[in-house]
Design a protein around this motif. Structure first.
Motif, PDB file in Angstrom:
ATOM      1  N   LEU A 289       6.267 117.264-108.170  1.00 14.23           N
ATOM      2  CA  LEU A 289       7.087 118.470-108.286  1.00 14.23           C
ATOM      3  C   LEU A 289       8.565 118.117-108.185  1.00 14.23           C
ATOM      4  O   LEU A 289       9.130 118.107-107.087  1.00 14.23           O
ATOM      5  CB  LEU A 289       6.707 119.463-107.180  1.00 14.23           C
ATOM      6  N   PRO A 290       9.220 117.815-109.297  1.00  8.42           N
ATOM      7  CA  PRO A 290      10.646 117.463-109.241  1.00  8.42           C
ATOM      8  C   PRO A 290      11.510 118.555-108.625  1.00  8.42           C
ATOM      9  O   PRO A 290      12.518 118.271-107.992  1.00  8.42           O
ATOM     10  CB  PRO A 290      11.003 117.238-110.718  1.00  8.42           C
ATOM     11  N   ILE A 291      11.120 119.805-108.832  1.00  2.38           N
ATOM     12  CA  ILE A 291      11.844 120.936-108.249  1.00  2.38           C
ATOM     13  C   ILE A 291      10.874 121.699-107.357  1.00  2.38           C
ATOM     14  O   ILE A 291       9.812 122.128-107.801  1.00  2.38           O
ATOM     15  CB  ILE A 291      12.408 121.864-109.341  1.00  2.38           C
ATOM     16  N   LEU A 292      11.249 121.857-106.091  1.00  2.00           N
ATOM     17  CA  LEU A 292      10.357 122.522-105.143  1.00  2.00           C
ATOM     18  C   LEU A 292      11.172 123.386-104.195  1.00  2.00           C
ATOM     19  O   LEU A 292      12.148 122.932-103.607  1.00  2.00           O
ATOM     20  CB  LEU A 292       9.556 121.487-104.344  1.00  2.00           C
ATOM     21  N   THR A 293      10.775 124.628-104.068  1.00  2.00           N
ATOM     22  CA  THR A 293      11.364 125.549-103.101  1.00  2.00           C
ATOM     23  C   THR A 293      10.287 125.934-102.092  1.00  2.00           C
ATOM     24  O   THR A 293       9.090 125.771-102.360  1.00  2.00           O
ATOM     25  CB  THR A 293      11.873 126.826-103.791  1.00  2.00           C
ATOM     26  N   PRO A 294      10.672 126.452-100.926  1.00  2.00           N
ATOM     27  CA  PRO A 294       9.654 126.924 -99.983  1.00  2.00           C
ATOM     28  C   PRO A 294       8.738 127.972-100.599  1.00  2.00           C
ATOM     29  O   PRO A 294       7.530 127.992-100.324  1.00  2.00           O
ATOM     30  CB  PRO A 294      10.490 127.504 -98.834  1.00  2.00           C
ATOM     31  N   GLU A 295       9.303 128.827-101.442  1.00  2.00           N
ATOM     32  CA  GLU A 295       8.497 129.863-102.073  1.00  2.00           C
ATOM     33  C   GLU A 295       7.469 129.247-103.022  1.00  2.00           C
ATOM     34  O   GLU A 295       6.314 129.669-103.071  1.00  2.00           O
ATOM     35  CB  GLU A 295       9.395 130.842-102.836  1.00  2.00           C
ATOM     36  N   ARG A 296       7.900 128.223-103.774  1.00  2.00           N
ATOM     37  CA  ARG A 296       6.972 127.569-104.698  1.00  2.00           C
ATOM     38  C   ARG A 296       5.905 126.796-103.934  1.00  2.00           C
ATOM     39  O   ARG A 296       4.724 126.796-104.317  1.00  2.00           O
ATOM     40  CB  ARG A 296       7.748 126.615-105.617  1.00  2.00           C
ATOM     41  N   SER A 297       6.313 126.131-102.857  1.00  2.00           N
ATOM     42  CA  SER A 297       5.352 125.406-102.032  1.00  2.00           C
ATOM     43  C   SER A 297       4.289 126.356-101.491  1.00  2.00           C
ATOM     44  O   SER A 297       3.089 126.053-101.502  1.00  2.00           O
ATOM     45  CB  SER A 297       6.079 124.707-100.877  1.00  2.00           C
ATOM     46  N   ARG A 298       4.740 127.505-101.028  1.00  2.00           N
ATOM     47  CA  ARG A 298       3.816 128.507-100.497  1.00  2.00           C
ATOM     48  C   ARG A 298       2.864 129.000-101.584  1.00  2.00           C
ATOM     49  O   ARG A 298       1.650 129.111-101.364  1.00  2.00           O
ATOM     50  CB  ARG A 298       4.610 129.678 -99.922  1.00  2.00           C
ATOM     51  N   GLY A 299       3.410 129.289-102.768  1.00  2.00           N
ATOM     52  CA  GLY A 299       2.566 129.769-103.852  1.00  2.00           C
ATOM     53  C   GLY A 299       1.517 128.751-104.261  1.00  2.00           C
ATOM     54  O   GLY A 299       0.353 129.091-104.487  1.00  2.00           O
ATOM     55  N   LEU A 300       1.920 127.479-104.333  1.00  2.00           N
ATOM     56  CA  LEU A 300       0.973 126.430-104.709  1.00  2.00           C
ATOM     57  C   LEU A 300      -0.097 126.239-103.639  1.00  2.00           C
ATOM     58  O   LEU A 300      -1.271 126.002-103.957  1.00  2.00           O
ATOM     59  CB  LEU A 300       1.724 125.119-104.948  1.00  2.00           C
ATOM     60  N   ALA A 301       0.300 126.330-102.369  1.00  2.00           N
ATOM     61  CA  ALA A 301      -0.683 126.191-101.288  1.00  2.00           C
ATOM     62  C   ALA A 301      -1.692 127.331-101.327  1.00  2.00           C
ATOM     63  O   ALA A 301      -2.897 127.127-101.120  1.00  2.00           O
ATOM     64  CB  ALA A 301       0.030 126.151 -99.937  1.00  2.00           C
TER      65      ALA A 301
END
Length: 434
Positions: A289-301
């Protein structure tokens, strides 16, 4: 209350067009969100098929095309939804459901107020209806003392009867070399943490090039290759092949450079090939994931839990490459604090241990360390043995883990380690080996 069909169409169309949107939707929606009968049926079929593989519009339409109102499904085919706008439509659909719940509650409350029931009874029923309408998560977290006591007692008895006293993900294992028993991994971390547990945030930091990813991968190796805990590794720096090459180097004891460069021969080559098969049977899942935000991390989890049903360990590598969607001119330490806070909330939400990897500066310090530690259940710094420690550290120690914080224990203390960089292999060295 009239239903907004357009919003239902946009959400379902997005879910059928993209895996990301599919699992984001499945994580928060139910069939009740879809008031149009054919769209509700399409959602239920989508959720069912997603347990095997992500469905698309042709698959859904083929199974529902004989329904009397199937022509409404054709709107899904002609509706394009971008990942960037899906969150808007998803939130809009959830808001509609909440409004519908409150609308129905208001009607029921109106009928109650017109009745001849005692005011005290009406008051209780009104509170109950409002609570039900809001589907308040806090209500689910209110555990009566009888239930809490019995549940805690059962867990206490389980721990008393357990043959080992590590209640969570264990980070060490017994081994033997030439018939001599030994240990692979980090028994002192096991003792300090009592095992990695759901809801915990563990921060691991090291200077650049000093093994922060290698340490994280060695922890994952124990959790999900030598044991059956499921790990989701979110990496922001390396491609998946290099990540796996590093694991294989640890597992086989063969040179990472040889694996990466394709220069192995003979017995070494066969040994490495065997470990690829072992890794394929592991519980390690990887995203690059070259670009990662807390929101994206949460969504992927959340997507991971929806798709695979279980998540024990989430590794975020690393915090320095994470971005806040709305930093708002915050200083670096404030950004680090907010990211750590989001990661702690995520750990509690998904009931998994989150390992957050951070980078120390050249002075061996972590920007925002104090505020990050406030959010963490454990914080550990990894680095090389200092010149002043060479004569006092155990034989074979090249690096050390410094305990900066343990929520359920005492901070302080050093865990001596051997880091064989060419094999990406890190293990603890017992303190009495001098």
């Amino acid at each position: 209350m009239a239903a907004d069909i357009q919003t239902q169409v946009y959400v379902l169309a997005g879910m059928l067009a993209s895996e990301n949107m599919l699992y984001d939707g499945l994580a928060v929606l139910s069939s009740d969100h879809f008031q149009e009968p054919i769209l509700r049926e399409a959602y239920e079929l989508t959720a069912k098929l997603a347990q095997e593989s992500p469905p698309n519009f042709p698959i859904i339409y083929k199974q529902l095309r004989n329904r009397p109102d199937s022509e409404k499904l054709l709107e899904l085919r002609g509706t394009a939804v971008a990942d960037s706008s899906f969150g808007y439509w998803l939130n809009a659909l959830c808001d509609q459901q909440a409004r519908r719940n409150y609308w129905n509650a208001a009607k029921a409350i109106q009928d109650l107020c017109r009745s001849e029931r005692p005011v005290s009874e009406i008051r209780e029923l009104v509170e109950e209806r409002i609570l039900m309408a809001g589907n308040l998560e806090s209500a689910d977290q209110i555990i009566p003392p009888q239930q809490a006591g019995m549940r805690a007692k059962a867990e206490f008895e389980r721990r008393q009867a357990a043959p080992v006293k590590i209640h969570g993900v264990k980070l060490s294992r017994p081994t033997a070399r030439n018939g001599v028993p030994g240990t692979d991994g980090f028994p002192s971390l096991d003792e300090a943490l009592g095992g990695l547990k759901g809801g915990d945030l563990i921060i691991v930091a090291a200077e650049t090039g000093e093994g922060k990813t290698a340490l994280a991968q060695n922890l994952v190796r124990h959790a999900s290759i030598h044991q059956n805990f499921q790990t989701y590794y979110q990496n922001t720096e390396m491609n998946p092949d290099e990540m796996v090459f590093r694991f294989i180097s640890q597992m086989s004891g063969k040179s990472f450079r040889g694996i990466y460069g394709g220069t192995l021969q003979g017995a070494e080559l066969e040994a490495v090939r065997k470990e690829f098969d072992t890794f394929a049977q592991s519980r390690v899942y990887i995203s690059s994931l070259p670009i990662l935000t807390p929101e994206r991390s949460r969504g992927l989890a959340r997507q991971f839990k929806t798709r695979y049903g279980k998540l024990d360990l989430l590794v975020i590598d690393y915090v320095g490459r994470m971005e806040l969607e709305s930093p708002g001119g915050k200083q670096e330490w404030q950004v680090m604090r907010d990211i750590s806070r989001n990661c702690k909330r995520l750990a509690q939400e998904i009931n998994a241990c989150v390992i957050l990897i951070a980078q120390l500066n050249e002075e061996g310090k972590l920007q925002g360390a104090k505020s990050m530690a406030n959010e963490a259940d454990g914080m550990f710094f990894f680095g090389p043995v200092g010149k002043e420690e060479i004569n006092t550290c155990p034989v074979g120690a090249t690096h050390k883990i410094t305990n900066k914080k343990v929520r359920r224990g005492e901070k302080g203390g050093t865990i001596w380690c051997s880091f064989v960089k060419d094999r990406m292999y890190i293990t603890e060295i017992p303190s009495d080996e001098r």
